[in-house]
Scaffold this motif. Structure first.
Motif, PDB file in Angstrom:
ATOM      1  N   SER A 144      16.189 118.410 -18.071  1.00 45.80           N
ATOM      2  CA  SER A 144      16.415 119.187 -16.867  1.00 45.80           C
ATOM      3  C   SER A 144      16.678 120.638 -17.268  1.00 45.80           C
ATOM      4  O   SER A 144      17.452 120.894 -18.192  1.00 45.80           O
ATOM      5  N   ARG A 202      29.246 116.496 -13.843  1.00 48.49           N
ATOM      6  CA  ARG A 202      29.721 115.162 -13.484  1.00 48.49           C
ATOM      7  C   ARG A 202      30.890 115.164 -12.498  1.00 48.49           C
ATOM      8  O   ARG A 202      31.133 114.173 -11.852  1.00 48.49           O
ATOM      9  N   HIS A 212      25.522 119.455  -4.710  1.00 49.46           N
ATOM     10  CA  HIS A 212      24.914 118.119  -4.750  1.00 49.46           C
ATOM     11  C   HIS A 212      23.651 118.116  -5.609  1.00 49.46           C
ATOM     12  O   HIS A 212      23.391 117.178  -6.356  1.00 49.46           O
ATOM     13  N   ARG A 213      22.882 119.190  -5.539  1.00 50.99           N
ATOM     14  CA  ARG A 213      21.646 119.286  -6.348  1.00 50.99           C
ATOM     15  C   ARG A 213      21.951 119.440  -7.829  1.00 50.99           C
ATOM     16  O   ARG A 213      21.147 119.068  -8.662  1.00 50.99           O
ATOM     17  N   ASP A 257      25.200 115.476 -11.624  1.00 47.70           N
ATOM     18  CA  ASP A 257      24.638 114.365 -12.383  1.00 47.70           C
ATOM     19  C   ASP A 257      24.568 113.149 -11.454  1.00 47.70           C
ATOM     20  O   ASP A 257      25.483 112.937 -10.663  1.00 47.70           O
ATOM     21  N   PRO A 258      23.510 112.344 -11.531  1.00 51.15           N
ATOM     22  CA  PRO A 258      23.423 111.164 -10.659  1.00 51.15           C
ATOM     23  C   PRO A 258      24.636 110.239 -10.774  1.00 51.15           C
ATOM     24  O   PRO A 258      24.981 109.560  -9.804  1.00 51.15           O
ATOM     25  N   ASP A 316      26.221 114.154   1.351  1.00 48.57           N
ATOM     26  CA  ASP A 316      26.194 112.977   0.479  1.00 48.57           C
ATOM     27  C   ASP A 316      27.204 111.952   0.998  1.00 48.57           C
ATOM     28  O   ASP A 316      28.404 112.155   0.840  1.00 48.57           O
TER      29      ASP A 316
END
Length: 139
Positions: A8, A14, A34-35, A38-39, A82
């Motif tokens: 990326s 995080r 949010h973008r 980290d997932p 989210d």
């Protein structure tokens, strides 16, 4: 020929804290945060009440009403950004100080605050709340 995954171009964070006040600046900050998350990360939307715990008993019901209003605001914002985001309503002498304290307690990687104005100067200059959140921040 198989393509190899690329890293990326932007580092992902995080543990992100976002100041939310119901205005477009906070909403924009939350969307960008949010973008950049980290997932597997945590996004925390925070609304800071200006003031500390009241000492007068009759004022405590007002404080509870304010807290409930803040939690409703945060729930509305979370639905747009989210649904898995955490929400925190807290009190502090200033929004910046409340965000700073929470960032320290939660060992945040990043604090996001929105612009207080859509004008050029509002987007370029750091306001008092942002300055107090960032001054000496742990992230």
């Amino acid at each position: 020929m198989a393509s190899t995954p690329t890293a990326s171009p932007v580092p992902l964070f995080r543990n992100i804290i976002v100041g939310v006040d119901g205005g477009p600046g906070g909403r924009d900050a939350a969307a960008l945060a949010h973008r950049l998350m980290d997932p597997a990360g945590t996004l925390t939307l925070v609304h800071v009440h200006v003031g500390e715990v009241p000492l007068v008993p009759y004022a405590m019901s007002w404080d509870a009403a304010e807290r409930d209003a803040a939690l409703r605001l945060l729930d509305r914002e979370r639905a747009h950004i989210d649904p898995a985001a955490e929400v925190v309503a807290t009190a502090a002498p200033s929004p910046g100080e409340g965000l700073h304290r929470l960032a320290e307690r939660r060992a945040a990687d990043l604090i996001f605050v929105g612009s207080c104005s859509r004008t050029l100067m509002g987007r370029v200059l750091v306001g008092d709340d942002a300055r107090s959140a960032l001054n000496g921040a742990p992230c």
